[in-house]
Motif scaffolding. Structure first.
Motif, PDB file in Angstrom:
ATOM      1  N   HIS A  64       4.419  -7.096  -0.853  1.00  0.00           N
ATOM      2  CA  HIS A  64       4.699  -6.395   0.400  1.00  0.00           C
ATOM      3  C   HIS A  64       4.991  -4.934   0.049  1.00  0.00           C
ATOM      4  N   ILE A  65       4.128  -4.042   0.522  1.00  0.00           N
ATOM      5  CA  ILE A  65       4.225  -2.627   0.186  1.00  0.00           C
ATOM      6  C   ILE A  65       4.364  -1.840   1.483  1.00  0.00           C
ATOM      7  N   ASP A  66       5.510  -1.187   1.660  1.00  0.00           N
ATOM      8  CA  ASP A  66       5.803  -0.442   2.883  1.00  0.00           C
ATOM      9  C   ASP A  66       6.134   1.016   2.548  1.00  0.00           C
ATOM     10  N   ARG A  67       5.546   1.912   3.307  1.00  0.00           N
ATOM     11  CA  ARG A  67       5.834   3.348   3.207  1.00  0.00           C
ATOM     12  C   ARG A  67       5.598   3.877   1.787  1.00  0.00           C
ATOM     13  N   LEU A  68       4.394   3.611   1.295  1.00  0.00           N
ATOM     14  CA  LEU A  68       3.946   4.166   0.020  1.00  0.00           C
ATOM     15  C   LEU A  68       3.284   5.514   0.296  1.00  0.00           C
ATOM     16  N   ARG A  69       3.647   6.531  -0.499  1.00  0.00           N
ATOM     17  CA  ARG A  69       3.069   7.865  -0.367  1.00  0.00           C
ATOM     18  C   ARG A  69       2.413   8.234  -1.698  1.00  0.00           C
ATOM     19  N   VAL A  70       1.093   8.431  -1.668  1.00  0.00           N
ATOM     20  CA  VAL A  70       0.339   8.756  -2.870  1.00  0.00           C
ATOM     21  C   VAL A  70      -0.383  10.078  -2.614  1.00  0.00           C
ATOM     22  N   VAL A  71       0.026  11.132  -3.342  1.00  0.00           N
ATOM     23  CA  VAL A  71      -0.421  12.488  -2.997  1.00  0.00           C
ATOM     24  C   VAL A  71      -0.809  13.256  -4.256  1.00  0.00           C
ATOM     25  N   ASP A  72      -2.008  13.823  -4.231  1.00  0.00           N
ATOM     26  CA  ASP A  72      -2.429  14.828  -5.219  1.00  0.00           C
ATOM     27  C   ASP A  72      -2.394  14.299  -6.649  1.00  0.00           C
ATOM     28  N   ASN A  73      -2.952  13.131  -6.872  1.00  0.00           N
ATOM     29  CA  ASN A  73      -3.122  12.579  -8.215  1.00  0.00           C
ATOM     30  C   ASN A  73      -4.585  12.761  -8.623  1.00  0.00           C
ATOM     31  N   ALA A  74      -4.833  13.124  -9.888  1.00  0.00           N
ATOM     32  CA  ALA A  74      -6.189  13.523 -10.252  1.00  0.00           C
ATOM     33  C   ALA A  74      -6.504  13.165 -11.699  1.00  0.00           C
ATOM     34  N   ALA A  75      -7.802  13.294 -12.034  1.00  0.00           N
ATOM     35  CA  ALA A  75      -8.288  13.046 -13.386  1.00  0.00           C
ATOM     36  C   ALA A  75      -9.332  14.095 -13.725  1.00  0.00           C
ATOM     37  N   THR A  76      -9.812  14.049 -14.984  1.00  0.00           N
ATOM     38  CA  THR A  76     -10.808  15.021 -15.415  1.00  0.00           C
ATOM     39  C   THR A  76     -12.149  14.818 -14.712  1.00  0.00           C
ATOM     40  N   VAL A  77     -12.404  13.612 -14.238  1.00  0.00           N
ATOM     41  CA  VAL A  77     -13.561  13.328 -13.392  1.00  0.00           C
ATOM     42  C   VAL A  77     -13.050  12.600 -12.152  1.00  0.00           C
ATOM     43  N   PRO A  78     -13.801  12.613 -11.039  1.00  0.00           N
ATOM     44  CA  PRO A  78     -13.298  11.995  -9.816  1.00  0.00           C
ATOM     45  C   PRO A  78     -13.055  10.494  -9.955  1.00  0.00           C
ATOM     46  N   VAL A  79     -11.841  10.058  -9.667  1.00  0.00           N
ATOM     47  CA  VAL A  79     -11.501   8.638  -9.586  1.00  0.00           C
ATOM     48  C   VAL A  79     -10.555   8.462  -8.406  1.00  0.00           C
ATOM     49  N   GLU A  80     -10.371   7.212  -7.996  1.00  0.00           N
ATOM     50  CA  GLU A  80      -9.455   6.939  -6.901  1.00  0.00           C
ATOM     51  C   GLU A  80      -8.004   7.256  -7.305  1.00  0.00           C
ATOM     52  N   GLN A  81      -7.168   7.500  -6.303  1.00  0.00           N
ATOM     53  CA  GLN A  81      -5.744   7.705  -6.564  1.00  0.00           C
ATOM     54  C   GLN A  81      -5.002   6.384  -6.705  1.00  0.00           C
ATOM     55  N   VAL A  82      -5.449   5.364  -5.974  1.00  0.00           N
ATOM     56  CA  VAL A  82      -4.784   4.065  -5.984  1.00  0.00           C
ATOM     57  C   VAL A  82      -5.829   2.963  -6.116  1.00  0.00           C
ATOM     58  N   LEU A  83      -5.556   1.991  -6.992  1.00  0.00           N
ATOM     59  CA  LEU A  83      -6.354   0.776  -7.058  1.00  0.00           C
ATOM     60  C   LEU A  83      -5.442  -0.397  -6.740  1.00  0.00           C
ATOM     61  N   LEU A  84      -5.756  -1.099  -5.662  1.00  0.00           N
ATOM     62  CA  LEU A  84      -5.008  -2.282  -5.249  1.00  0.00           C
ATOM     63  C   LEU A  84      -5.922  -3.488  -5.389  1.00  0.00           C
ATOM     64  N   SER A  85      -5.524  -4.452  -6.218  1.00  0.00           N
ATOM     65  CA  SER A  85      -6.375  -5.607  -6.498  1.00  0.00           C
ATOM     66  C   SER A  85      -5.613  -6.896  -6.245  1.00  0.00           C
ATOM     67  N   ALA A  86      -6.267  -7.849  -5.574  1.00  0.00           N
ATOM     68  CA  ALA A  86      -5.680  -9.163  -5.317  1.00  0.00           C
ATOM     69  C   ALA A  86      -6.674 -10.231  -5.746  1.00  0.00           C
ATOM     70  N   GLN A  87      -6.214 -11.142  -6.608  1.00  0.00           N
ATOM     71  CA  GLN A  87      -7.079 -12.185  -7.143  1.00  0.00           C
ATOM     72  C   GLN A  87      -6.345 -13.533  -7.096  1.00  0.00           C
ATOM     73  N   SER A  88      -7.091 -14.593  -7.269  1.00  0.00           N
ATOM     74  CA  SER A  88      -6.583 -15.961  -7.462  1.00  0.00           C
ATOM     75  C   SER A  88      -5.453 -16.325  -6.498  1.00  0.00           C
ATOM     76  N   ALA A  89      -5.817 -16.377  -5.196  1.00  0.00           N
ATOM     77  CA  ALA A  89      -4.921 -16.869  -4.137  1.00  0.00           C
ATOM     78  C   ALA A  89      -3.697 -15.992  -3.915  1.00  0.00           C
ATOM     79  N   SER A  90      -3.777 -14.724  -4.233  1.00  0.00           N
ATOM     80  CA  SER A  90      -2.658 -13.813  -3.977  1.00  0.00           C
ATOM     81  C   SER A  90      -2.728 -13.245  -2.564  1.00  0.00           C
TER      82      SER A  90
END
Length: 245
Positions: free
Chosen positions: A176-202
């Motif tokens: 349960h994730i409430d009021r997450l703020r993800v701002v101005d995160n970067a890499a040397t090449v374009p990638v996502e700021q957040v990766l959220l993954s759910a597997q195996s009945a989660s």
């Protein structure tokens, strides 16, 4: 540390270790807990001088097993780094590595900020991910509330995953994730700021979340036997949310 630990109003400054530059904590069983309250982790480093151990958690590394719990509240992680000069290495979690194994473990992060943390690989053929935070949750109950991830960097190396935070749920984990703020995160090449993954009945519920500026937004990956619900998620200043089903 393989025992219960409580930290209140402590500043951890300029410490170095292979994993968890300031604190490394692993414990098993319901009676074991890690509590961090109203503290500051600043300029700590996880460094990888040889191939004996992985580099992760510039300031904090945790692994709760079979009921052990971790709770972090009202705490600041600023300018911490995970770094390695080894070739073909995999470096992650510039500030905090939060992990669980088995069933019944809990992780709670409340009113906590991750500011200006980074991951750096100077060895050839190395990969970097999770500039601030990497969470790997198996069979556990996880709650994030009022958490900010800002200004994280993936430096050198080949980016593999999010510049800011990676949150992965496995084996019937509940998030349960409430009021997450993800701002101005970067890499040397374009990638996502957040990766959220759910597997195996989660199951993961993400509510009232802002992803702004910086990288290319958020990637949500869900297996067919898992469920991710998004409510009031706002991506601005980039390409939005990508769904991988």
């Amino acid at each position: 540390i393989e025992a219960s630990l409580t930290v209140r109003r402590v500043r951890f400054f300029s410490n170095i270790a292979r994993r968890g530059g300031a604190i490394g904590w692993a414990a098993t069983g319901d009676a074991r807990s890690l509590v961090i309250e109203a503290s500051v982790f600043e300029q700590n480093r996880a460094q990888h001088p040889d191939a004996a151990d992985a580099t992760m958690g510039g300031a904090l590394w945790t692994n709760g097993v079979s009921g052990a719990g971790a709770r972090i509240s009202d705490t600041l992680f600023v300018d911490n780094r995970a770094e390695s000069a080894l070739a073909s290495d995999f470096i992650r979690s510039g500030a905090a590595e939060l992990g669980t194994e088995g069933s019944g473990s809990t992780v709670t992060v409340e009113r906590t900020r991750f500011i200006g943390n980074s991951v750096e690989a100077t060895g050839s053929g190395s990969f970097v991910t999770a500039g601030a935070l990497n969470g790997f949750f198996q069979g556990s109950t996880v709650r994030f509330e009022d958490v900010e991830v800002q200004g994280s960097l993936l430096l050198a190396g080949t980016p593999f995953g999010a510049a800011g935070a990676v949150l992965a749920f496995f084996n019937s984990a509940q998030g349960h994730i409430d009021r997450l703020r993800v701002v101005d995160n970067a890499a040397t090449v374009p990638v996502e700021q957040v990766l959220l993954s759910a597997q195996s009945a989660s199951f993961v519920l993400l509510r009232d979340t802002l992803v702004a500026q910086g990288g290319i937004g958020m990637v949500v990956a869900s297996a067919t036997d898992a469920l991710v619900l998004l409510s009031q998620v706002t991506p601005t200043g980039h390409t939005g949310i990508a769904l991988e089903l």
